[in-house]
Design a protein around this motif. Sequence first.
Motif, PDB file in Angstrom:
ATOM      1  N   THR A   1      26.771  -6.751 -13.022  1.00 51.84           N
ATOM      2  CA  THR A   1      28.038  -6.357 -12.239  1.00 51.84           C
ATOM      3  C   THR A   1      29.056  -6.057 -12.587  1.00 51.84           C
ATOM      4  O   THR A   1      29.670  -5.505 -12.599  1.00 51.84           O
ATOM      5  N   LYS A   2      28.995  -6.754 -14.500  1.00 53.29           N
ATOM      6  CA  LYS A   2      30.264  -5.803 -14.863  1.00 53.29           C
ATOM      7  C   LYS A   2      29.880  -4.192 -15.161  1.00 53.29           C
ATOM      8  O   LYS A   2      30.394  -3.616 -14.941  1.00 53.29           O
ATOM      9  N   HIS A   3      28.478  -4.330 -15.081  1.00 52.11           N
ATOM     10  CA  HIS A   3      28.148  -3.029 -15.860  1.00 52.11           C
ATOM     11  C   HIS A   3      28.284  -1.702 -14.213  1.00 52.11           C
ATOM     12  O   HIS A   3      29.074  -0.403 -13.824  1.00 52.11           O
ATOM     13  N   HIS A   4      28.498  -2.374 -12.841  1.00 51.55           N
ATOM     14  CA  HIS A   4      28.647  -2.267 -11.724  1.00 51.55           C
ATOM     15  C   HIS A   4      29.994  -1.581 -11.463  1.00 51.55           C
ATOM     16  O   HIS A   4      30.442  -0.506 -11.197  1.00 51.55           O
ATOM     17  N   LEU A   5      30.691  -2.785 -11.998  1.00 54.00           N
ATOM     18  CA  LEU A   5      32.122  -2.486 -11.959  1.00 54.00           C
ATOM     19  C   LEU A   5      32.748  -1.058 -12.858  1.00 54.00           C
ATOM     20  O   LEU A   5      33.797  -0.121 -12.419  1.00 54.00           O
ATOM     21  N   ARG A   6      31.686  -0.878 -13.790  1.00 58.21           N
ATOM     22  CA  ARG A   6      32.456  -0.290 -15.167  1.00 58.21           C
ATOM     23  C   ARG A   6      32.300   1.688 -14.767  1.00 58.21           C
ATOM     24  O   ARG A   6      32.503   2.591 -14.943  1.00 58.21           O
ATOM     25  N   SER A   7      30.339   0.976 -13.935  1.00 59.19           N
ATOM     26  CA  SER A   7      30.447   2.849 -13.191  1.00 59.19           C
ATOM     27  C   SER A   7      31.546   2.973 -12.240  1.00 59.19           C
ATOM     28  O   SER A   7      31.669   4.595 -12.028  1.00 59.19           O
ATOM     29  N   LEU A   8      32.105   2.757 -12.034  1.00 53.58           N
ATOM     30  CA  LEU A   8      33.361   3.317 -10.886  1.00 53.58           C
ATOM     31  C   LEU A   8      34.583   3.395 -11.741  1.00 53.58           C
ATOM     32  O   LEU A   8      35.032   4.756 -11.465  1.00 53.58           O
ATOM     33  N   CYS A   9      34.777   3.489 -12.743  1.00 50.09           N
ATOM     34  CA  CYS A   9      36.002   4.187 -13.897  1.00 50.09           C
ATOM     35  C   CYS A   9      35.369   4.786 -15.438  1.00 50.09           C
ATOM     36  O   CYS A   9      36.043   5.746 -15.142  1.00 50.09           O
ATOM     37  N   LEU A  10      34.308   4.252 -15.831  1.00 48.75           N
ATOM     38  CA  LEU A  10      33.828   4.938 -16.657  1.00 48.75           C
ATOM     39  C   LEU A  10      32.659   6.524 -16.407  1.00 48.75           C
ATOM     40  O   LEU A  10      33.266   7.233 -17.726  1.00 48.75           O
ATOM     41  N   PRO A  11      31.911   6.786 -15.526  1.00 54.18           N
ATOM     42  CA  PRO A  11      31.721   7.825 -15.592  1.00 54.18           C
ATOM     43  C   PRO A  11      33.448   8.860 -15.015  1.00 54.18           C
ATOM     44  O   PRO A  11      32.918  10.630 -15.284  1.00 54.18           O
ATOM     45  N   LEU A  12      34.751   8.693 -14.793  1.00 51.73           N
ATOM     46  CA  LEU A  12      36.020   9.815 -14.897  1.00 51.73           C
ATOM     47  C   LEU A  12      36.131   9.911 -16.346  1.00 51.73           C
ATOM     48  O   LEU A  12      37.169  10.695 -16.675  1.00 51.73           O
ATOM     49  N   LEU A  13      35.870   9.262 -17.473  1.00 54.30           N
ATOM     50  CA  LEU A  13      35.796   9.718 -18.894  1.00 54.30           C
ATOM     51  C   LEU A  13      34.693  10.225 -19.265  1.00 54.30           C
ATOM     52  O   LEU A  13      33.711   9.753 -19.272  1.00 54.30           O
ATOM     53  N   ALA A  14      35.083  10.689 -20.643  1.00 54.67           N
ATOM     54  CA  ALA A  14      33.990  11.304 -22.353  1.00 54.67           C
ATOM     55  C   ALA A  14      33.825   9.120 -22.993  1.00 54.67           C
ATOM     56  O   ALA A  14      35.234   8.900 -23.296  1.00 54.67           O
ATOM     57  N   VAL A  15      33.227   8.840 -22.372  1.00 54.79           N
ATOM     58  CA  VAL A  15      33.026   7.499 -23.257  1.00 54.79           C
ATOM     59  C   VAL A  15      32.327   7.336 -24.275  1.00 54.79           C
ATOM     60  O   VAL A  15      32.474   8.726 -24.903  1.00 54.79           O
ATOM     61  N   SER A  16      31.878   6.091 -24.802  1.00 53.12           N
ATOM     62  CA  SER A  16      31.687   5.825 -26.163  1.00 53.12           C
ATOM     63  C   SER A  16      32.519   6.060 -27.237  1.00 53.12           C
ATOM     64  O   SER A  16      32.211   6.100 -28.852  1.00 53.12           O
ATOM     65  N   GLY A  17      33.519   5.816 -26.785  1.00 53.19           N
ATOM     66  CA  GLY A  17      35.166   5.453 -28.215  1.00 53.19           C
ATOM     67  C   GLY A  17      35.192   7.233 -28.649  1.00 53.19           C
ATOM     68  O   GLY A  17      36.585   7.303 -29.958  1.00 53.19           O
ATOM     69  N   ALA A  18      35.129   8.050 -27.722  1.00 54.60           N
ATOM     70  CA  ALA A  18      35.886   9.593 -28.548  1.00 54.60           C
ATOM     71  C   ALA A  18      36.521  10.262 -27.527  1.00 54.60           C
ATOM     72  O   ALA A  18      36.109  10.902 -26.518  1.00 54.60           O
ATOM     73  N   ALA A  19      37.688   9.862 -27.835  1.00 59.59           N
ATOM     74  CA  ALA A  19      38.471   9.724 -26.456  1.00 59.59           C
ATOM     75  C   ALA A  19      38.809  11.123 -26.584  1.00 59.59           C
ATOM     76  O   ALA A  19      39.669  12.145 -25.614  1.00 59.59           O
ATOM     77  N   SER A  20      38.537  12.508 -27.156  1.00 60.48           N
ATOM     78  CA  SER A  20      39.248  13.248 -27.824  1.00 60.48           C
ATOM     79  C   SER A  20      37.948  14.390 -27.074  1.00 60.48           C
ATOM     80  O   SER A  20      38.408  15.401 -27.012  1.00 60.48           O
ATOM     81  N   ALA A  21      37.371  13.439 -26.416  1.00 61.53           N
ATOM     82  CA  ALA A  21      35.991  14.644 -25.968  1.00 61.53           C
ATOM     83  C   ALA A  21      36.087  15.151 -24.765  1.00 61.53           C
ATOM     84  O   ALA A  21      37.174  14.903 -23.954  1.00 61.53           O
ATOM     85  N   ALA A  22      35.074  16.257 -24.706  1.00 63.41           N
ATOM     86  CA  ALA A  22      35.977  16.994 -23.379  1.00 63.41           C
ATOM     87  C   ALA A  22      34.979  16.099 -22.170  1.00 63.41           C
ATOM     88  O   ALA A  22      34.216  15.895 -22.291  1.00 63.41           O
ATOM     89  N   PRO A  23      35.952  16.830 -21.403  1.00 60.03           N
ATOM     90  CA  PRO A  23      35.677  16.151 -19.847  1.00 60.03           C
ATOM     91  C   PRO A  23      33.964  16.678 -19.377  1.00 60.03           C
ATOM     92  O   PRO A  23      33.775  17.406 -19.870  1.00 60.03           O
ATOM     93  N   LEU A  24      33.499  15.694 -18.541  1.00 64.60           N
ATOM     94  CA  LEU A  24      31.834  15.769 -18.393  1.00 64.60           C
ATOM     95  C   LEU A  24      31.740  16.702 -17.464  1.00 64.60           C
ATOM     96  O   LEU A  24      32.899  16.662 -16.748  1.00 64.60           O
ATOM     97  N   THR A  25      30.790  18.084 -17.493  1.00 68.53           N
ATOM     98  CA  THR A  25      30.668  18.371 -16.636  1.00 68.53           C
ATOM     99  C   THR A  25      30.161  18.306 -15.119  1.00 68.53           C
ATOM    100  O   THR A  25      29.714  17.215 -15.326  1.00 68.53           O
ATOM    101  N   PRO A  26      30.711  18.346 -14.358  1.00 66.79           N
ATOM    102  CA  PRO A  26      29.697  18.156 -12.888  1.00 66.79           C
ATOM    103  C   PRO A  26      28.094  16.837 -13.276  1.00 66.79           C
ATOM    104  O   PRO A  26      27.795  16.217 -12.340  1.00 66.79           O
TER     105      PRO A  26
END
Length: 444
Positions: free
Chosen positions: A6-31
């Motif tokens: 459930t925790k990971h499902h909740l994260r699935s709603l927001c993490l795909p909108l970000l560049a994850v893994s602690g790299a705040a300045s990473a480029a946005p994800l491609t489609p």
Amino acid sequence: MLAMATKHHLRSLCLPLLAVSGAASAAPLTPAEQLGSSIFFDDRLAINGNQACAVCHGPEVGWTGPSEAVNLGGGVYEGSIAGRFGNRKAPSAAYATPSPVLSLGIDPKTKLPQFVGGNFWDGRATGEKLGHAAADQAQGPFLNPLEQALPDGACVVLRVCKANYPVAFEAVYPGSCAIAFPGDADARCAEGKKLELAPVDRGKADAAYDDVARAIAAFEASPAVNAYTSKYDAFLAGKAKLTMMEKMGLMLFKHRAGCVSCHSLEPGPKGEPPLLTDYTFENLGVPRNPQNPFYDEPKFNPDGREWIDPGLGGFLATRPEYKDQAAGNLGRHRVPTLRNVDKRPHPGFVKAYMHNGYFKSLEQVVHFYNTRDDKPACLDDPGTTIDESRFLHVDAALARGCWPAPEVGVNVNNERIGDLHLHGMQEAALVAFLRTLSDGYTAP
């Protein structure tokens, strides 16, 4: 497990909108990467709708096992069906994408045959199907009865097509959902039954399942997963300085300890920063993990506690063209990248190491490399009626000052590790250097 899913499902709603893994300045994800991220974090893609890829590959721990309770024990994660466990610790999903298609070559040092590439610990995701080892690997867990346990790739496609992702499947792969699924498709998938599809629709579903895997591999190849943002990367770029202990560890890594023999510090094949692996296979003589839950699954493991992990050799035995190489590769497992080897949500968090999770700290791993052949072999206590020394927990072995016998006693690497003659501070220095390899570093 359900709470974690459930925790990971909740994260699935927001993490795909970000560049994850602690790299705040990473480029946005491609489609395509965005779609792959959504699939990776979607717990509905399991027979019971309760397990995402991220359950075994959490970004907060370097894309490997995120449960401290599991890591402390057998290191093997429970699948979607309660009571079913795989037989190996989950490898990191990070830095897996540069691995080439599995091939047989010659070891330049020993002049002996050597396999390179593939994915999974045993190399069975060869990359031959989709031309990409990480994409081949992405298809495995969905249909593995010990993992996500869906009966059919078409069931994965059905659920991906019905998902409300930020980037739709068909937006990246047009026409992929134009499949005439039967009216009872959802029920059949939940019951573990393959879908009955017309030949043309079966062909479409198979092609769409390949696209699911390609999307996951695209995400795993993105800067969100392969971030290259460790302190060591900053050091190579002239943006950070190593401490005295870290410098000592780097020198040992390169020279006396010989770690670079398998964990290369040379740039990757496409000019990437060092990948810290050569994607070959080794048997390091790691003991059995006595807490591996696979020992107690008679339906899937009739050998019980006599089971040994054949590694690459087990896979090669299934391939006619490689069968003659199987015995010489029994017990060998893929050399993992050391990137993120110490990444954890907090300093006291326990990770599991090696293919079976036997070791619980970097200190234990380095000590094993240094003393495997120097310490005596563990023996049974007087009066015992079983060969308990084969199943000795790492803490008990350290307390006795011995090491248990290797899980697989043949093909053990006796040339590069085992008796490095390092003293305590040198072991600590190696650990200090390994800790510079975690992504998400920011200068103090």
